[in-house]
Design an enzyme around this catalytic site. Structure first.
Site, PDB file in Angstrom:
ATOM      1  N   CYS A  34      61.639  35.936   5.901  1.00 59.81           N
ATOM      2  CA  CYS A  34      63.072  35.677   5.734  1.00 59.81           C
ATOM      3  C   CYS A  34      63.297  34.588   4.676  1.00 59.81           C
ATOM      4  O   CYS A  34      63.098  34.834   3.512  1.00 59.81           O
ATOM      5  CB  CYS A  34      63.732  35.364   7.063  1.00 59.81           C
ATOM      6  SG  CYS A  34      65.517  35.564   6.986  1.00 59.81           S
TER       7      CYS A  34
ATOM      8  N   GLU B 240      58.687  39.505  13.768  1.00 62.05           N
ATOM      9  CA  GLU B 240      58.507  38.974  15.124  1.00 62.05           C
ATOM     10  C   GLU B 240      59.702  39.268  16.031  1.00 62.05           C
ATOM     11  O   GLU B 240      59.653  38.990  17.230  1.00 62.05           O
ATOM     12  CB  GLU B 240      58.260  37.463  15.053  1.00 62.05           C
ATOM     13  CG  GLU B 240      59.502  36.584  14.896  1.00 62.05           C
ATOM     14  CD  GLU B 240      60.202  36.683  13.540  1.00 62.05           C
ATOM     15  OE1 GLU B 240      59.676  37.352  12.646  1.00 62.05           O
ATOM     16  OE2 GLU B 240      61.291  36.098  13.396  1.00 62.05           O
TER      17      GLU B 240
ATOM     18  N   HIS C 186      62.535  40.356  10.012  1.00 60.93           N
ATOM     19  CA  HIS C 186      61.729  39.541  10.925  1.00 60.93           C
ATOM     20  C   HIS C 186      60.730  40.405  11.697  1.00 60.93           C
ATOM     21  O   HIS C 186      61.115  41.034  12.690  1.00 60.93           O
ATOM     22  CB  HIS C 186      62.638  38.803  11.918  1.00 60.93           C
ATOM     23  CG  HIS C 186      63.396  37.673  11.317  1.00 60.93           C
ATOM     24  ND1 HIS C 186      63.271  36.377  11.737  1.00 60.93           N
ATOM     25  CD2 HIS C 186      64.292  37.643  10.295  1.00 60.93           C
ATOM     26  CE1 HIS C 186      64.061  35.591  11.016  1.00 60.93           C
ATOM     27  NE2 HIS C 186      64.699  36.338  10.135  1.00 60.93           N
TER      28      HIS C 186
ATOM     29  N   SER D 293      71.610  35.838   5.335  1.00 60.76           N
ATOM     30  CA  SER D 293      72.864  35.756   4.591  1.00 60.76           C
ATOM     31  C   SER D 293      72.611  36.062   3.125  1.00 60.76           C
ATOM     32  O   SER D 293      73.465  36.593   2.433  1.00 60.76           O
ATOM     33  CB  SER D 293      73.448  34.343   4.683  1.00 60.76           C
ATOM     34  OG  SER D 293      73.688  33.984   6.012  1.00 60.76           O
TER      35      SER D 293
ATOM     36  N   GLY E 258      64.414  30.235   8.275  1.00 63.91           N
ATOM     37  CA  GLY E 258      65.145  28.984   8.432  1.00 63.91           C
ATOM     38  C   GLY E 258      66.522  29.075   7.821  1.00 63.91           C
ATOM     39  O   GLY E 258      66.824  30.018   7.096  1.00 63.91           O
ATOM     40  N   PRO E 259      67.361  28.068   8.130  1.00 63.68           N
ATOM     41  CA  PRO E 259      68.711  28.052   7.574  1.00 63.68           C
ATOM     42  C   PRO E 259      68.712  27.620   6.106  1.00 63.68           C
ATOM     43  O   PRO E 259      67.750  27.013   5.638  1.00 63.68           O
ATOM     44  CB  PRO E 259      69.420  27.008   8.438  1.00 63.68           C
ATOM     45  CG  PRO E 259      68.335  26.092   8.909  1.00 63.68           C
ATOM     46  CD  PRO E 259      67.107  26.950   9.039  1.00 63.68           C
ATOM     47  N   GLY E 260      69.797  27.932   5.415  1.00 61.78           N
ATOM     48  CA  GLY E 260      69.962  27.469   4.040  1.00 61.78           C
ATOM     49  C   GLY E 260      69.279  28.372   3.029  1.00 61.78           C
ATOM     50  O   GLY E 260      68.972  29.528   3.319  1.00 61.78           O
TER      51      GLY E 260
ATOM     52  N   GLN F 281      62.198  34.502   0.624  1.00 64.31           N
ATOM     53  CA  GLN F 281      63.046  34.065  -0.489  1.00 64.31           C
ATOM     54  C   GLN F 281      62.428  32.878  -1.225  1.00 64.31           C
ATOM     55  O   GLN F 281      62.510  32.773  -2.451  1.00 64.31           O
ATOM     56  CB  GLN F 281      64.442  33.684   0.023  1.00 64.31           C
ATOM     57  CG  GLN F 281      65.203  34.852   0.637  1.00 64.31           C
ATOM     58  CD  GLN F 281      66.408  34.402   1.462  1.00 64.31           C
ATOM     59  OE1 GLN F 281      66.693  33.212   1.575  1.00 64.31           O
ATOM     60  NE2 GLN F 281      67.126  35.365   2.042  1.00 64.31           N
TER      61      GLN F 281
END
Lengths: 387, 185
Positions: free
Chosen positions: B76, B168, B166, B126, B49-51, B80
């Site tokens: 991912c 997947e 990832h 990122s 996911g983002p952020g 984290q």
């Protein structure tokens, strides 16, 4: 089916009509018995309508039209902040009673040429573009988006002959998803190259494009492929879109059926090469067309990734409504089959204002100046129609 | 049943399809978690996911509630998220990897994969784990061949696993095998 060589008669009849590219030519849809203007309420009824009543369908048993960008956002729960708005309809679909097959070479004698009252002006200049660009790069660094497309818009005040423009455009750029709509108070012409949804029975495919190369004398298909393969930035952007489209298809397909049929291949068009992948899947039986539209639209390759957080970043940045741009045009047949493109490389003329929107992507290694220039190149083919 | 906690990502459904090869999968948005599904699940998956992990306190709460009680897998951002809750610092990288295929290698701490094996994976991140990182029973088991960044961890005592890349993605070779192994560990 009637075959016509000249389009003059249809155009001069002042009846609304739609033209959509087919494999070998074009289909012209006219004699509309119904016109549905979509809003946030009626779209659910529109998309939930089941037409599976008859045993035999006619070729005209379909609705053809477009979804604008805003209504597609709203459909997946993304709200737009207040933007400058010309109040163009959020989506329109027509029920045709006549379909005419046209050959690839469109011929038409325009007798009323266009008039420009005010020259083209861009809504974001190079400096403000750079500011937006730098801001988005920060968002990439912090992980809020991995890829985002900045949209710029060129507008002028003009009266156009849409069929004349469309014929010219198909001569300079015969795009596989090209279409035009001519209605009483607006027209759209587009040389979209990108198919978002092709659905037949339970099989569905999408064909994202990420990567465009202009044709030059020394370029051929093989060299274009080498160029794309060696270009790390293009490759990364393309990879991201492939995984994203696999994801969107997976929302509505049987597990294990989503497959990449063509991975990063080059398609050749009159003036350019596109870096294309083809992804297919088998729909789950209970899936409805509304689920497919919500899963796939707005098309990921023109938004960025991940979709929801990137849409929110974009929408809070953009001061003007995108209208048709990055929406989808196509048809829904009464038997449930669908074909939709992504509306890009398009011109909207509404109440004598023409607008051309273009976008290019920001990834971590893109360059603001280069992308700004690329936006202009994309718009130029359409701006040149006014010459 | 596997319960995937979605952080509004555009890759979550690839994750779902991959896990569906091995078990029944349910998925909900992180902000709309269904308690009965959460309790019923034998495995929890924190999606990409983002952020950054800081943005998802609800997911952290779930992690801390079920740590040691259910198998937990993070991908991912999910990777984290777990390390963040184990006291790890998640920081911005100098070089960013989005849509990037790179090579990772397995080190001697791995119990599931053979030491020294190398393979290609797809990356979209990122941020990364700041090291040195130490937490009881957690071992970094795969690293980037070039930058040495942490790419996978195993906690075989509490059955907690994570991938920074990832599994997947179409860019990851043998992604299905990776998932099969951690689900049967």
């Amino acid at each position: 089916m009637i075959k016509v060589k000249s389009l003059d008669k249809i155009n001069n009849s002042n009846q609304p009509f739609v033209i959509y590219k087919t494999k070998n030519g074009f289909d012209l849809y006219t004699d509309f018995s119904k016109k549905i203007i979509l809003n946030n309420k009626n779209i659910y009824r529109f998309l939930n309508t089941e037409y599976r009543l008859k045993k035999k369908y006619k070729k005209t048993d379909l609705l053809i039209g477009f979804f604008g960008y805003e209504i597609l956002n709203n459909l997946i729960g993304v709200k737009l902040p207040k933007q400058n708005n010309i109040n163009f309809p959020k989506g329109i679909f027509y029920k045709p009673e006549t379909i005419i097959t046209l050959k690839e070479h469109l011929f038409y004698n325009s007798n009323n040429s266009h008039k420009v009252f005010k020259k083209f002006k861009i809504n974001i200049n190079r400096n403000s573009y750079k500011k937006i660009f730098d801001n988005f790069k920060k968002k990439i660094r912090s992980g809020q988006t991995y890829q985002i497309k900045i949209c710029t818009k060129y507008k002028n005040k003009s009266k156009i002959d849409p069929l004349d423009f469309f014929c010219k455009l198909t001569r300079s750029n015969l795009a596989p998803e090209a279409f035009m709509i001519k209605d009483k108070n607006f027209s759209i012409i587009s040389c979209s190259p990108e198919n978002l949804i092709t659905k037949k029975n339970l099989s569905i495919s999408t064909k994202p494009i990420a990567g465009t190369l202009r044709k030059t004398k020394n370029m051929n298909k093989k060299k274009a492929l080498i160029f794309f393969r060696n270009n790390l930035k293009e490759t990364k952007e393309h990879n991201m879109i492939v995984d994203m489209e696999r994801n969107d298809l997976s929302r509505v397909c049987e597990p294990g059926t989503v497959k990449i049929k063509k991975e990063k291949s080059v398609e050749e068009y009159k003036d350019l090469y596109h870096y294309v992948s083809l992804i297919k899947g088998k729909l789950r039986k209970e899936v409805k067309n509304i689920d497919i539209i919500k899963a796939m639209m707005p098309g990921g390759s023109v938004i960025g990734c991940p979709k929801i957080s990137t849409l929110n970043l974009l929408n809070h940045q953009e001061k003007e409504n995108r209208n048709i741009y990055t929406g989808s045009f196509g048809f829904i047949k009464y038997n449930g089959d669908m074909r939709f493109n992504i509306i890009i490389r398009s011109l909207l003329n509404y109440k004598n204002f023409s607008e051309i929107s273009v976008a290019s992507g920001v990834v971590i290694d893109s360059n603001a100046n280069q992308e700004f220039n690329e936006n202009f190149i994309k718009a130029k083919a359409l701006i040149d129609l006014f010459k | 049943m596997i319960y995937v906690i979605d952080h509004k990502d555009s890759f979550t459904h690839n994750v779902i399809h991959q896990f569906s090869l091995f078990d029944k999968v349910e998925c909900d948005d992180f902000s709309q978690i269904n308690k009965s599904k959460l309790n019923k699940a034998t495995t929890l998956v924190f999606s990409p996911g983002p952020g950054s992990p800081r943005d998802y306190p609800l997911s952290s709460k779930i992690y801390n509630q079920f740590k040691g009680k259910k198998r937990i897998i993070g991908i991912c951002l999910g990777f984290q998220q777990i390390l963040f809750n184990e006291g790890g610092k998640i920081i911005e990288q100098n070089k960013i990897y989005h849509g990037f295929q790179s090579q990772v290698f397995v080190n001697e701490s791995s119990k599931l994969f053979s030491d020294g094996r190398k393979f290609k994976v797809g990356r979209y991140h990122s941020l990364k784990l700041d090291e040195p990182f130490n937490s009881k029973n957690f071992y970094i088991t795969m690293r980037c061949d070039i930058t040495n960044a942490a790419m996978s961890f195993e906690n075989n005592v509490d059955k907690i696993y994570g991938f920074q890349f990832h599994p997947e993605s179409f860019l990851t070779k043998n992604g299905n095998l990776l998932i099969k192994k951690i689900l049967s560990a």
